[in-house]
Design a protein around this motif. Sequence first.
Motif, PDB file in Angstrom:
ATOM      1  N   ARG A 184       0.825  -1.207   0.000  1.00  0.00           N
ATOM      2  CA  ARG A 184       0.000   0.000   0.000  1.00  0.00           C
ATOM      3  C   ARG A 184       0.862   1.261   0.000  1.00  0.00           C
ATOM      4  O   ARG A 184       0.620   2.208  -0.763  1.00  0.00           O
ATOM      5  N   TRP A 188       1.352   4.261  -2.992  1.00  0.00           N
ATOM      6  CA  TRP A 188       1.129   5.693  -2.762  1.00  0.00           C
ATOM      7  C   TRP A 188       2.308   6.510  -3.281  1.00  0.00           C
ATOM      8  O   TRP A 188       2.130   7.504  -3.991  1.00  0.00           O
ATOM      9  N   TYR A 189       3.528   6.095  -2.952  1.00  0.00           N
ATOM     10  CA  TYR A 189       4.705   6.843  -3.391  1.00  0.00           C
ATOM     11  C   TYR A 189       4.914   6.725  -4.900  1.00  0.00           C
ATOM     12  O   TYR A 189       5.355   7.676  -5.557  1.00  0.00           O
ATOM     13  N   GLU A 191       2.519   6.331  -7.195  1.00  0.00           N
ATOM     14  CA  GLU A 191       1.521   7.152  -7.878  1.00  0.00           C
ATOM     15  C   GLU A 191       1.808   8.642  -7.713  1.00  0.00           C
ATOM     16  O   GLU A 191       1.563   9.435  -8.626  1.00  0.00           O
ATOM     17  N   SER A 256      -6.654  13.729  -1.542  1.00  0.00           N
ATOM     18  CA  SER A 256      -6.730  12.439  -0.851  1.00  0.00           C
ATOM     19  C   SER A 256      -5.793  12.332   0.343  1.00  0.00           C
ATOM     20  O   SER A 256      -5.866  11.359   1.094  1.00  0.00           O
ATOM     21  N   GLY A 257      -4.911  13.314   0.522  1.00  0.00           N
ATOM     22  CA  GLY A 257      -3.932  13.230   1.596  1.00  0.00           C
ATOM     23  C   GLY A 257      -4.224  14.192   2.727  1.00  0.00           C
ATOM     24  O   GLY A 257      -5.136  15.018   2.660  1.00  0.00           O
ATOM     25  N   ASP A 277       1.894  10.946   4.677  1.00  0.00           N
ATOM     26  CA  ASP A 277       1.627   9.774   3.850  1.00  0.00           C
ATOM     27  C   ASP A 277       0.673   8.836   4.587  1.00  0.00           C
ATOM     28  O   ASP A 277       0.141   9.174   5.660  1.00  0.00           O
ATOM     29  N   LEU A 278       0.446   7.659   4.044  1.00  0.00           N
ATOM     30  CA  LEU A 278      -0.552   6.753   4.599  1.00  0.00           C
ATOM     31  C   LEU A 278      -0.184   6.223   5.973  1.00  0.00           C
ATOM     32  O   LEU A 278      -1.054   5.756   6.717  1.00  0.00           O
TER      33      LEU A 278
END
Length: 306
Positions: A184, A188-189, A191, A256-257, A277-278
């Motif tokens: 996951r 994220w990184y 994209e 989204s962040g 980040d996530l």
Amino acid sequence: MLTDQQFLEAFDAGTLEPSAFDHRAHFRAAWLCLRAAPFRDAVGRLRRGLKRLAIQAGQPQRYHETITVAFARLIHRQMRYLGHTTWDEFQARSPELLAPDLGALRELYGADVLESPDARRQFVPPASWNVAAVDRFLQEFAEYQARLDVSAAHDAAGPSAAGAVLPPEPVCVTAVLVVVDVQRAARWYAEAFGFDVAPFPEQPPYRFALLSRGGAELMLRAAERPDDVRPVPGWTLYIRLAGGRIRELFATLAQSGDVVRPLRRMPYRDVEFEIRDLDGYTVVVSELLEEADDIPSALEESRADP
């Protein structure tokens, strides 16, 4: 023609011919030093090499502190703007810096300042850099250079200086983030920043991943337990971009962040934003933009705060 490595080694060793060390050679030496180390360390290395060449030429008085530091700053800014380039590409895209009349510096200073004895002896900042953040840097930089000068003099006087062996030279330093889910986090990184992902093992669940693009690298390691992921306050990563698309990236990530600090123009001319980040790590994203008047100024905002 010497390769970059050969040129830098000869510059450090003082074996370049002083009479052939023209403006283009100064330019190349600064570019190589800045490519190899952070600004402060790079300028320290550049100063030592230039002073050594001036002494070998029998003209130690020719060394000019303000031209050395300010010119390095202009080259550093151009390097951040252009991103990763070869030496040939960099000089081809920087004709204004290669001009032997130092026109880029004279636009900042004017001839009177550059010709003054004070500017030759110590770094004098141009008026346009006179902001609090730069003033603090200049003070720290002057103290750092003074320590370097004392250390260099001590080493030169010591009996073991000629036979000293430097530690191995790092070629890359890479951050390692402990994350809950490697797949996951890597997505994220990838994209957001276009990283190529090399996971291990080949099939999920992944325990590790190496993310890379150009000269940038990031490693992700799976936590043994979710509680092992403990982001500390403040910045974890500082990612510098090239290509002029930071506005577009901020708009995408902001949807989204978790935005910590919106897009702002900094006193040192970079444009930055901060996002989590996530896994909760704070990531600073930065880019040098020549045209950024549409972006709010962080300095003006701080002055407006009560």
